[in-house]
Design an enzyme around this catalytic site. Structure first.
Site, PDB file in Angstrom:
ATOM      1  N   GLN A  63     -11.012   7.386  -5.979  1.00  0.00           N
ATOM      2  CA  GLN A  63     -11.559   7.983  -4.753  1.00  0.00           C
ATOM      3  C   GLN A  63     -12.934   8.590  -5.087  1.00  0.00           C
ATOM      4  OE1 GLN A  63     -10.710   7.821  -1.666  1.00  0.00           O
ATOM      5  NE2 GLN A  63      -8.649   6.940  -1.730  1.00  0.00           N
ATOM      6  N   ASP A  73      -8.765  -6.969   0.949  1.00  0.00           N
ATOM      7  CA  ASP A  73      -7.859  -7.082   2.098  1.00  0.00           C
ATOM      8  C   ASP A  73      -8.554  -6.494   3.308  1.00  0.00           C
ATOM      9  OD1 ASP A  73      -7.253  -4.138   1.178  1.00  0.00           O
ATOM     10  OD2 ASP A  73      -6.363  -4.319   3.182  1.00  0.00           O
ATOM     11  N   ASP A  84       0.864  -1.170   0.000  1.00  0.00           N
ATOM     12  CA  ASP A  84       0.000   0.000   0.000  1.00  0.00           C
ATOM     13  C   ASP A  84       0.908   1.230   0.000  1.00  0.00           C
ATOM     14  OD1 ASP A  84      -2.159   1.619   0.094  1.00  0.00           O
ATOM     15  OD2 ASP A  84      -2.875   0.994   2.063  1.00  0.00           O
ATOM     16  N   SER A  85       0.412   2.348  -0.518  1.00  0.00           N
ATOM     17  CA  SER A  85       1.299   3.491  -0.752  1.00  0.00           C
ATOM     18  C   SER A  85       1.631   4.268   0.506  1.00  0.00           C
ATOM     19  CB  SER A  85       0.642   4.439  -1.745  1.00  0.00           C
ATOM     20  OG  SER A  85      -0.508   5.012  -1.141  1.00  0.00           O
ATOM     21  N   GLY A  86       0.827   4.117   1.548  1.00  0.00           N
ATOM     22  CA  GLY A  86       1.021   4.916   2.746  1.00  0.00           C
ATOM     23  C   GLY A  86       0.099   6.124   2.797  1.00  0.00           C
ATOM     24  N   GLY A  87      -0.566   6.417   1.689  1.00  0.00           N
ATOM     25  CA  GLY A  87      -1.483   7.569   1.674  1.00  0.00           C
ATOM     26  C   GLY A  87      -2.544   7.450   2.759  1.00  0.00           C
ATOM     27  N   CYS A  89      -8.125 -26.102  13.011  1.00  0.00           N
ATOM     28  CA  CYS A  89      -9.331 -26.927  13.087  1.00  0.00           C
ATOM     29  C   CYS A  89      -9.018 -28.410  12.926  1.00  0.00           C
ATOM     30  CB  CYS A  89     -10.342 -26.478  12.028  1.00  0.00           C
ATOM     31  SG  CYS A  89     -10.936 -24.800  12.337  1.00  0.00           S
ATOM     32  N   HIS A 107      -6.831 -19.598  11.593  1.00  0.00           N
ATOM     33  CA  HIS A 107      -8.185 -20.034  11.222  1.00  0.00           C
ATOM     34  C   HIS A 107      -8.953 -18.901  10.533  1.00  0.00           C
ATOM     35  CE1 HIS A 107     -12.248 -21.423  11.180  1.00  0.00           C
ATOM     36  NE2 HIS A 107     -12.582 -20.306  11.783  1.00  0.00           N
ATOM     37  N   CYS A 162      -8.113 -25.832   7.966  1.00  0.00           N
ATOM     38  CA  CYS A 162      -6.904 -25.181   8.485  1.00  0.00           C
ATOM     39  C   CYS A 162      -6.260 -26.021   9.592  1.00  0.00           C
ATOM     40  CB  CYS A 162      -7.222 -23.764   8.974  1.00  0.00           C
ATOM     41  SG  CYS A 162      -7.748 -23.660  10.684  1.00  0.00           S
ATOM     42  N   GLY A 220     -11.136   4.572  -0.197  1.00  0.00           N
ATOM     43  CA  GLY A 220     -12.105   5.456   0.442  1.00  0.00           C
ATOM     44  C   GLY A 220     -13.407   4.759   0.802  1.00  0.00           C
ATOM     45  N   ASP A 275      -2.280   8.406  -2.788  1.00  0.00           N
ATOM     46  CA  ASP A 275      -3.568   9.082  -2.950  1.00  0.00           C
ATOM     47  C   ASP A 275      -3.947   9.825  -1.678  1.00  0.00           C
ATOM     48  OD1 ASP A 275      -3.899   6.760  -1.445  1.00  0.00           O
ATOM     49  OD2 ASP A 275      -5.974   6.492  -2.048  1.00  0.00           O
ATOM     50  N   CYS A 317     -13.635 -26.783   8.367  1.00  0.00           N
ATOM     51  CA  CYS A 317     -12.488 -25.967   7.954  1.00  0.00           C
ATOM     52  C   CYS A 317     -11.223 -26.827   7.838  1.00  0.00           C
ATOM     53  CB  CYS A 317     -12.277 -24.852   8.976  1.00  0.00           C
ATOM     54  SG  CYS A 317     -10.836 -23.820   8.633  1.00  0.00           S
TER      55      CYS A 317
HETATM   56 ZN   LIG Z   1     -10.025 -23.436  10.727  1.00  0.00          ZN
END
Ligand SMILES: [Zn+2]
Length: 400
Positions: free
Chosen positions: A216, A293, A120-123, A336, A362, A333, A243, A174, A331
């Site tokens: 934006q 994300d 990410d740009s940090g904006g 689990c 998880h 993972c 945004g 941005d 699940c």
């Molecule tokens: Zn799991």
């Protein structure tokens, strides 16, 4: 041959890959191929090729702000089905500094993740974490929250830092206005963001790194439309919508997603920044978004909360003390597969670090396999506008 991230899992959380084609990284390090589309809405699944492997979409991307997904090692991260991982330019610039990362051979080597990375740009952090001394068309001057040092961040500087970090994808610098903001303020931030995007493009020069622009426009439809038009006209390898998830009501976010999704260039990956809840991702996928994300899965995990069956479970709760069943039997993972609710309850109650790590693993797996399930549903032709596995009457309840 299919190019894959060496550290990525080939387990049950993978989406169907684009098949058959030959990858030519030297000629085209970044390509986005759409492998299937839903007939009833704008949903699509595909492959985004990067120099460090393929990202199958739709896909949730874990956030590793300081070159670490908190509490999770790179090897553990691979087990969640993670493909592209985020890191943050602002935080890495402050500590340890991009020179240290470059010295290590770049972010992949520094953090031990050989799959795709995005910075990410940090904006967003500059504008949300405060301490700004000056902001104008040139850039932003702020005080380091670590030592009070004066730091100037401009579009050019944000590009130089991201090129030194060396992620596969860099984000444009941005201005993300807070919510709520007046239409005049948001319009000014849009104009500035568009001017900064041109400067980012002029300075960015790493052929093995893709630059994504950011749309934006806040909650103002005409500003969103104008921003989407301007950013799309730059013809970059990917386009993001920023945004959102900045404090606006969720209905506003849905409205923005439904308005802006159809305005984005069809042949590029669409990244909805900061969004990672099941319902919101499903709505966005139906509008053609591909990448997501959110810090929530690891933040919740560190606080003893697990995402199960569309709910948040607090593992401190006494009801888990004698519950020796898996956290989520469906699940795949490691948490689990190998541990019980009673054990997790005990770890969290005892403030053991392992408890936080296991819940983070998880939660990440939960969101990643949800996006994988959406991809499968699109490929099968069964993704519908109401892909809503948290609702008992949804067909998707039986498909993931
Ligand atoms: Zn799991």
């Amino acid at each position: 041959m299919i190019e894959r991230a060496p550290l990525s899992s080939s387990g049950p959380t993978q989406t169907p890959l684009c098949g058959g084609e030959t990858v030519q990284p030297a000629a085209a390090p970044f390509r986005f191929e759409i492998s299937a589309r839903s007939g009833r809405n704008r949903a699509r699944c595909g492959c985004f090729h990067t120099p460090h492997g393929v990202v199958t979409t739709p896909r949730f991307m874990p956030v590793g702000t300081l070159a670490t997904v908190k509490g999770v090692s790179a090897a553990q991260l691979a087990d969640t089905g993670a493909q592209m991982v985020l890191a943050n330019t602002y935080h890495l610039h402050l500590q340890p500094g991009e020179a240290v990362v470059a010295e290590a051979g770049g972010l992949h080597r520094f953090m031990g993740w050989s799959g795709p990375l995005l910075t990410d740009s940090g904006g967003f952090q500059v504008f949300s974490l405060g301490g700004i001394n000056k902001i104008d068309d040139q850039g932003v001057v702020f005080r380091s929250p670590r030592d009070g040092a004066r730091i100037e961040l401009t579009p050019e500087r944000a590009m130089e830092i991201q090129m030194a970090l060396g992620a596969d994808v860099a984000m444009a610098f941005d201005q993300c206005p807070p919510y709520p903001a007046s239409e005049a303020d948001v319009a000014a931030a849009c104009r500035r963001t568009h001017g900064w995007l041109e400067r980012c493009i002029s300075r960015h020069s790493r052929p093995d790194q893709a630059l994504f622009g950011i749309v934006q426009g806040g909650c103002f439809p005409q500003l969103r439309a104008e921003s989407a038009r301007v950013v799309a006209s730059m013809n970059l390898p990917g386009i993001a919508v920023g945004g959102v998830s900045v404090g606006e009501p969720v209905e506003e976010m849905h409205r923005i997603v439904r308005q802006v999704g159809p305005l984005l260039p069809e042949d590029k990956p669409h990244y909805l920044m900061g969004v990672g809840s099941l319902r919101e991702m499903a709505i966005a996928v139906a509008e053609g978004f591909d990448l997501f994300d959110c810090v929530l899965p690891t933040r919740l995990g560190r606080h003893g909360t697990a995402l199960v069956e569309g709910e948040r479970w607090n593992l401190r709760n006494a009801r888990f003390r004698h519950d020796h069943s898996p956290l989520d039997p469906s699940c795949p993972c490691p948490t689990c597969r190998h541990h019980s609710r009673a054990y997790l309850h005990h770890l969290i109650r005892s403030e053991e670090l392992l408890g936080r790590t296991l819940l983070s693993l998880h939660n990440l797996t939960h969101l990643i396999r949800f996006t994988t399930a959406m991809g499968r549903a699109i490929a099968d032709g069964s993704f519908a506008e109401d892909f809503a596995p948290w609702e008992a009457n949804s067909p998707a309840a039986h498909t993931w």
